[in-house]
Design an enzyme around this catalytic site. Structure first.
Site, PDB file in Angstrom:
ATOM      1  N   LYS A  80       0.859  -1.187   0.000  1.00 51.43           N
ATOM      2  CA  LYS A  80       0.000   0.000   0.000  1.00 51.43           C
ATOM      3  C   LYS A  80       0.890   1.230   0.000  1.00 51.43           C
ATOM      4  O   LYS A  80       2.020   1.196   0.490  1.00 51.43           O
ATOM      5  CB  LYS A  80      -0.862   0.016   1.268  1.00 51.43           C
ATOM      6  CG  LYS A  80      -2.088   0.878   1.191  1.00 51.43           C
ATOM      7  CD  LYS A  80      -3.291   0.075   0.771  1.00 51.43           C
ATOM      8  CE  LYS A  80      -4.556   0.885   0.797  1.00 51.43           C
ATOM      9  NZ  LYS A  80      -5.735   0.051   0.604  1.00 51.43           N
ATOM     10  N   GLY A 180     -20.111   6.920   6.829  1.00 57.52           N
ATOM     11  CA  GLY A 180     -19.329   7.375   5.675  1.00 57.52           C
ATOM     12  C   GLY A 180     -20.010   6.968   4.390  1.00 57.52           C
ATOM     13  O   GLY A 180     -19.982   5.787   4.026  1.00 57.52           O
ATOM     14  N   VAL A 181     -20.644   7.942   3.708  1.00 54.90           N
ATOM     15  CA  VAL A 181     -21.307   7.591   2.433  1.00 54.90           C
ATOM     16  C   VAL A 181     -20.517   8.176   1.264  1.00 54.90           C
ATOM     17  O   VAL A 181     -20.995   9.033   0.535  1.00 54.90           O
ATOM     18  CB  VAL A 181     -22.799   8.032   2.364  1.00 54.90           C
ATOM     19  CG1 VAL A 181     -23.709   6.902   2.724  1.00 54.90           C
ATOM     20  CG2 VAL A 181     -23.086   9.255   3.208  1.00 54.90           C
ATOM     21  N   GLY A 182     -19.280   7.689   1.128  1.00 55.14           N
ATOM     22  CA  GLY A 182     -18.403   8.123   0.041  1.00 55.14           C
ATOM     23  C   GLY A 182     -18.566   7.234  -1.170  1.00 55.14           C
ATOM     24  O   GLY A 182     -19.656   6.702  -1.440  1.00 55.14           O
ATOM     25  N   VAL A 184     -17.620   4.138  -2.069  1.00 54.16           N
ATOM     26  CA  VAL A 184     -18.107   2.760  -1.946  1.00 54.16           C
ATOM     27  C   VAL A 184     -19.528   2.751  -1.385  1.00 54.16           C
ATOM     28  O   VAL A 184     -20.437   2.116  -1.937  1.00 54.16           O
ATOM     29  CB  VAL A 184     -17.190   1.916  -1.028  1.00 54.16           C
ATOM     30  CG1 VAL A 184     -17.779   0.526  -0.836  1.00 54.16           C
ATOM     31  CG2 VAL A 184     -15.783   1.808  -1.613  1.00 54.16           C
ATOM     32  N   ALA A 185     -19.723   3.473  -0.283  1.00 50.59           N
ATOM     33  CA  ALA A 185     -21.003   3.352   0.421  1.00 50.59           C
ATOM     34  C   ALA A 185     -22.167   3.913  -0.382  1.00 50.59           C
ATOM     35  O   ALA A 185     -23.299   3.456  -0.233  1.00 50.59           O
ATOM     36  CB  ALA A 185     -20.912   4.019   1.789  1.00 50.59           C
ATOM     37  N   TYR A 186     -21.893   4.900  -1.245  1.00 54.17           N
ATOM     38  CA  TYR A 186     -22.997   5.402  -2.074  1.00 54.17           C
ATOM     39  C   TYR A 186     -23.566   4.248  -2.915  1.00 54.17           C
ATOM     40  O   TYR A 186     -24.787   4.059  -2.993  1.00 54.17           O
ATOM     41  CB  TYR A 186     -22.527   6.548  -2.982  1.00 54.17           C
ATOM     42  CG  TYR A 186     -23.639   7.049  -3.863  1.00 54.17           C
ATOM     43  CD1 TYR A 186     -24.587   7.954  -3.369  1.00 54.17           C
ATOM     44  CD2 TYR A 186     -23.785   6.580  -5.180  1.00 54.17           C
ATOM     45  CE1 TYR A 186     -25.652   8.379  -4.161  1.00 54.17           C
ATOM     46  CE2 TYR A 186     -24.843   7.004  -5.968  1.00 54.17           C
ATOM     47  CZ  TYR A 186     -25.768   7.898  -5.464  1.00 54.17           C
ATOM     48  OH  TYR A 186     -26.818   8.302  -6.247  1.00 54.17           O
TER      49      TYR A 186
END
Ligand SMILES: NC(=O)c1ccc[n+]([C@@H]2O[C@H](COP(=O)([O-])OP(=O)(O)OC[C@H]3O[C@@H](n4cnc5c(N)ncnc54)[C@H](O)[C@@H]3O)[C@@H](O)[C@H]2O)c1
Ligand SMILES: CC(C)C[C@H](N)C(=O)O
Length: 364
Positions: A80, A180-182, A184-186
């Site tokens: 990473k 967290g609705v960024g 991925v979460a959206y």
């Protein structure tokens, strides 16, 4: 932090510091283990409180990728990168080109992709300097943004965990609390909304919350309220260390299934969840969809093939739960066991193979 001590304790191979004064690049590439293949893991850009915090994040995330890639069945090791800086203000083309040259210098030991704070456009710039980058634009015959596929994998894994907790993998009418609705979460919200889930969301970014409220009729709560809301499933989809001594006692959910990396603050928090009877879908098992998708580029990207592999996250979560029940251990440990067994087997067979090769050469 005693860096060599830490690296020795967790078997890290390499830590690379990259700086380029002109562009402001300050990057740390951590390569954890390349037994299964070259280290593949994304690049995170974040405003770290200190250099030590950045090094620690790179190391922890790289090790997570080793385990993620191993359990996902990929022939890849773990690595990473973290770039120190504000992704909204500090990015420039020269920075990602300089970074690309550093990756090229590793000659294929490390392959990068997106993570928090980096985008497909950033990967395209890196690609100007090196082929060791995935998640570049579909225009290059590549897989593009991994986030929607990560979301699909989380959705599949969440269903498998729900089956264990509720006796059915249908999520209809379940309450899912999303932190967290960024990126991925959206997309996760989209899948869940389509299945009739009641969504409760939070974020530190008000626009992200508003989008989820508008598009999925989600209920919004303050960031510190998300742990204690009345929910069946808690989905951590922001940053790490959110399952800890302060948050676990607040949880009402019977399942934890989300996209964030390194959700457990310490390994003992996996044990605490196990004792409380909460089904924890280990982060690196459930969030492997993105890496499975970008890794397919190494074979000439085929979306259908990649999605088929991602669907398998359901079975991987089932296997982890099976081992956890059989051996009476937390799911986090069961997942570690799966990964470590695969790596250990490969270490053995690789050394046998090398010995044979040497033997043949000697005979000549
Ligand atoms: N993008 C991928 O394909 C992928 C794959 C595997 C794992 N992950 C992991 O999933 C997580 C989310 O990734 P992403 O790409 O969606 O990132 P993102 O930056 O798009 O989304 C994260 C969201 O969390 C919010 N957030 C940050 N701190 C918060 C807090 N304290 N409380 C509430 N919200 C907070 C941010 O404002 C942002 O909207 C990360 O941990 C990432 O490493 C991502
Ligand atoms: C290779 C990338 C898609 C990695 C992704 N950011 C992850 O943490 O899995």
């Amino acid at each position: 932090m005693e860096i060599f001590n830490y690296m020795e304790n967790f078997d890290y191979e390499q830590l690379v510091f990259c700086q380029d004064k002109q562009s402001g690049l300050k990057a740390i590439i951590a390569i954890h283990d390349t037994t299964l293949g070259p280290a593949l893991g994304g690049t995170r850009m974040w405003m770290y409180e200190s250099e030590e915090a950045a090094i620690e994040d790179a190391l922890r995330l790289a090790r997570g990728m080793t385990y993620k890639n191993a359990v996902a069945g990929l022939n890849l090791g773990g690595g990473k990168t973290v770039i120190i800086g504000d992704p909204k203000k500090d990015k420039n083309e020269e920075m990602f080109r300089a970074f690309g040259r550093y990756i090229q210098g590793l000659n294929g030991r490390y392959i990068t992709a997106e993570d928090v704070g980096t985008t497909v456009e950033d990967m395209d710039i890196i690609h100007e300097e090196t082929d060791y980058v995935t998640g570049i634009s579909p225009a290059f015959g590549s897989s593009g943004n991994p986030s929607p596929v990560t979301a699909y994998g989380v959705y599949r894994g969440m269903k498998a965990a729900a089956k264990e907790a509720f006796g059915t993998d249908s999520l209809t009418n379940k309450k899912v609390a999303i932190q967290g609705v960024g990126n991925v979460a959206y997309h996760l919200c989209k899948y869940l909304h389509e299945e009739g889930v009641k969504l409760i969301v939070t974020d530190i970014n008000k626009e992200a919350i508003q989008r989820a409220v508008n598009d999925f009729q989600a209920e919004a709560v303050e960031p510190n309220e998300i742990y204690s809301v009345d929910s069946d499933i808690f989905a951590p989809c922001a940053l790490g260390a959110v399952l800890n001594d302060v948050t676990i006692p607040q949880l009402k959910a019977s399942v934890i299934a989300g996209a964030a990396n390194n959700q457990l603050k310490e390994p003992r928090h996996g044990e605490i969840l196990h004792q409380k009877g909460i089904i924890y879908a280990p982060d690196y098992v459930i969030n492997a969809g993105g890496v499975i998708n970008v890794a397919d580029e190494l074979y000439g990207y085929n979306r259908e093939r990649a999605l088929k592999k991602v669907e398998n996250i359901y079975n991987n979560i089932e296997s982890v739960i099976e081992i956890s029940k059989r051996d009476q251990i937390p799911t986090s440990l069961a997942a570690d066991r799966l990964a470590e067994e695969r790596i250990a087997k490969m270490k053995n067979s690789r050394s046998q193979f090398l010995l044979e090769g040497k033997h043949i050469l000697n005979r000549k």
